[in-house]
Design an enzyme around this catalytic site. Structure first.
Site, PDB file in Angstrom:
ATOM      1  N   ARG A   1      35.854  -1.018  37.424  1.00 60.39           N
ATOM      2  CA  ARG A   1      36.217   0.452  36.645  1.00 60.39           C
ATOM      3  C   ARG A   1      36.061   0.213  38.386  1.00 60.39           C
ATOM      4  NH1 ARG A   1      34.438  -0.101  31.334  1.00 60.39           N
ATOM      5  NH2 ARG A   1      32.320   0.428  32.289  1.00 60.39           N
TER       6      ARG A   1
ATOM      7  N   GLU B   1      18.546  -5.392  28.706  1.00 65.01           N
ATOM      8  CA  GLU B   1      17.776  -5.168  27.670  1.00 65.01           C
ATOM      9  C   GLU B   1      17.473  -6.839  27.461  1.00 65.01           C
ATOM     10  OE1 GLU B   1      19.096  -2.547  25.049  1.00 65.01           O
ATOM     11  OE2 GLU B   1      17.506  -2.192  23.938  1.00 65.01           O
TER      12      GLU B   1
HETATM   13  P1  AMP Z   1      23.297   0.257  34.624  1.00 64.23           P
HETATM   14  O1  AMP Z   1      23.362  -1.743  35.505  1.00 64.23           O
HETATM   15  O2  AMP Z   1      22.532   0.280  33.531  1.00 64.23           O
HETATM   16  O3  AMP Z   1      23.088   1.587  35.588  1.00 64.23           O
HETATM   17  O4  AMP Z   1      25.088   0.031  34.137  1.00 64.23           O
HETATM   18  C1  AMP Z   1      26.461   0.208  34.974  1.00 64.23           C
HETATM   19  C2  AMP Z   1      27.136  -0.261  34.525  1.00 64.23           C
HETATM   20  O5  AMP Z   1      27.440   0.108  33.255  1.00 64.23           O
HETATM   21  C3  AMP Z   1      28.441   0.746  35.117  1.00 64.23           C
HETATM   22  O6  AMP Z   1      29.487  -0.597  35.900  1.00 64.23           O
HETATM   23  C4  AMP Z   1      29.349   1.288  34.400  1.00 64.23           C
HETATM   24  O7  AMP Z   1      30.448   1.049  33.601  1.00 64.23           O
HETATM   25  C5  AMP Z   1      28.674   0.454  32.473  1.00 64.23           C
HETATM   26  N1  AMP Z   1      27.947   1.267  32.134  1.00 64.23           N
HETATM   27  C6  AMP Z   1      26.626   1.661  31.551  1.00 64.23           C
HETATM   28  N2  AMP Z   1      26.280   2.740  30.414  1.00 64.23           N
HETATM   29  C7  AMP Z   1      27.390   3.158  30.160  1.00 64.23           C
HETATM   30  C8  AMP Z   1      27.509   4.448  29.811  1.00 64.23           C
HETATM   31  N3  AMP Z   1      27.351   5.334  28.777  1.00 64.23           N
HETATM   32  N4  AMP Z   1      28.914   4.525  29.986  1.00 64.23           N
HETATM   33  C9  AMP Z   1      30.384   4.581  30.734  1.00 64.23           C
HETATM   34  N5  AMP Z   1      29.755   3.330  31.235  1.00 64.23           N
HETATM   35  C10 AMP Z   1      28.968   2.458  31.521  1.00 64.23           C
END
Ligand code: AMP
Length: 180
Positions: free
Chosen positions: A67, A104
């Site tokens: 995205r 995780e």
């Molecule tokens: P993180 O590495 O945990 O910060 O996760 C970020 C990535 O996961 C991004 O590319 C987001 O598009 C996706 N992502 C994680 N959690 C969500 C959520 N609650 N809603 C939408 N996209 C998420």
């Protein structure tokens, strides 16, 4: 520096849909497809990002798979800059540099082409994605940019899940348009 009015911020905020229990139970997924198909919200957002970053003296925009590609490539075109995709492992065809990050359960990996920023020595790069949750993906992507001799000036997210403190581990500046 562009400041988004509360009214405009609310238009963008209200265009993002919550999907409970996706992709698994307990996660509230922030669905930006409803932002993308709401022209007023999408246009306000892109105008804001264009105004904010036109004075940053950037050389490239890097977007995180997938995205981040949407917002990043539009912004790159508006600012007349090159766009660089930071992809999940195994998708880029030329020689890559990779960075692992913890999930995780297990780990994931992002990659960039080794010569992605070679057009400019010490290139100033803005990293963009739709959302920051734990920050693992963005942290790996930012260190990847620095690994290939470019400089990640700022990480920009359309939305931040503040309760997860994801931006804490990121060395670059962080800007989130919306906070949840
Ligand atoms: P993180 O590495 O945990 O910060 O996760 C970020 C990535 O996961 C991004 O590319 C987001 O598009 C996706 N992502 C994680 N959690 C969500 C959520 N609650 N809603 C939408 N996209 C998420």
């Amino acid at each position: 520096m562009s400041i988004l009015s509360t009214e405009d911020k609310n238009i963008i905020l209200e265009s993002i849909r919550d999907i409970p229990d996706f992709p698994k139970k307990g996660i509230v997924f922030k669905d930006i497809t409803t932002l993308l198909n709401t022209p007023k919200a999408f246009n306000l957002l892109m105008n804001h990002l264009e105004a904010r970053y036109q004075s940053y003296n950037l050389d490239y925009i890097a977007g995180i798979d997938a995205r981040g590609f949407i917002f990043g490539s539009i912004l790159a075109d508006r600012l007349n800059l090159g766009f660089v995709p930071v992809r999940k492992k195994g998708k880029l065809p030329y020689t890559t540099v990779a960075e692992k990050y913890l999930l995780e359960y297990g780990f994931d990996e992002v990659e960039v082409h080794i010569d992605a920023f070679e057009g400019k020595e010490g290139a100033r790069v803005l990293l963009i994605d739709d959302l920051i949750a734990t920050g693992g993906t963005a942290k790996a992507a930012a260190s990847l940019i620095n690994k290939v001799n470019a400089h990640c000036v700022e990480c920009c997210f359309i939305a931040e899940l503040t309760f997860l403190n994801g931006k804490e581990g990121i060395e670059s500046d962080v800007y989130s348009v919306l906070e949840f």
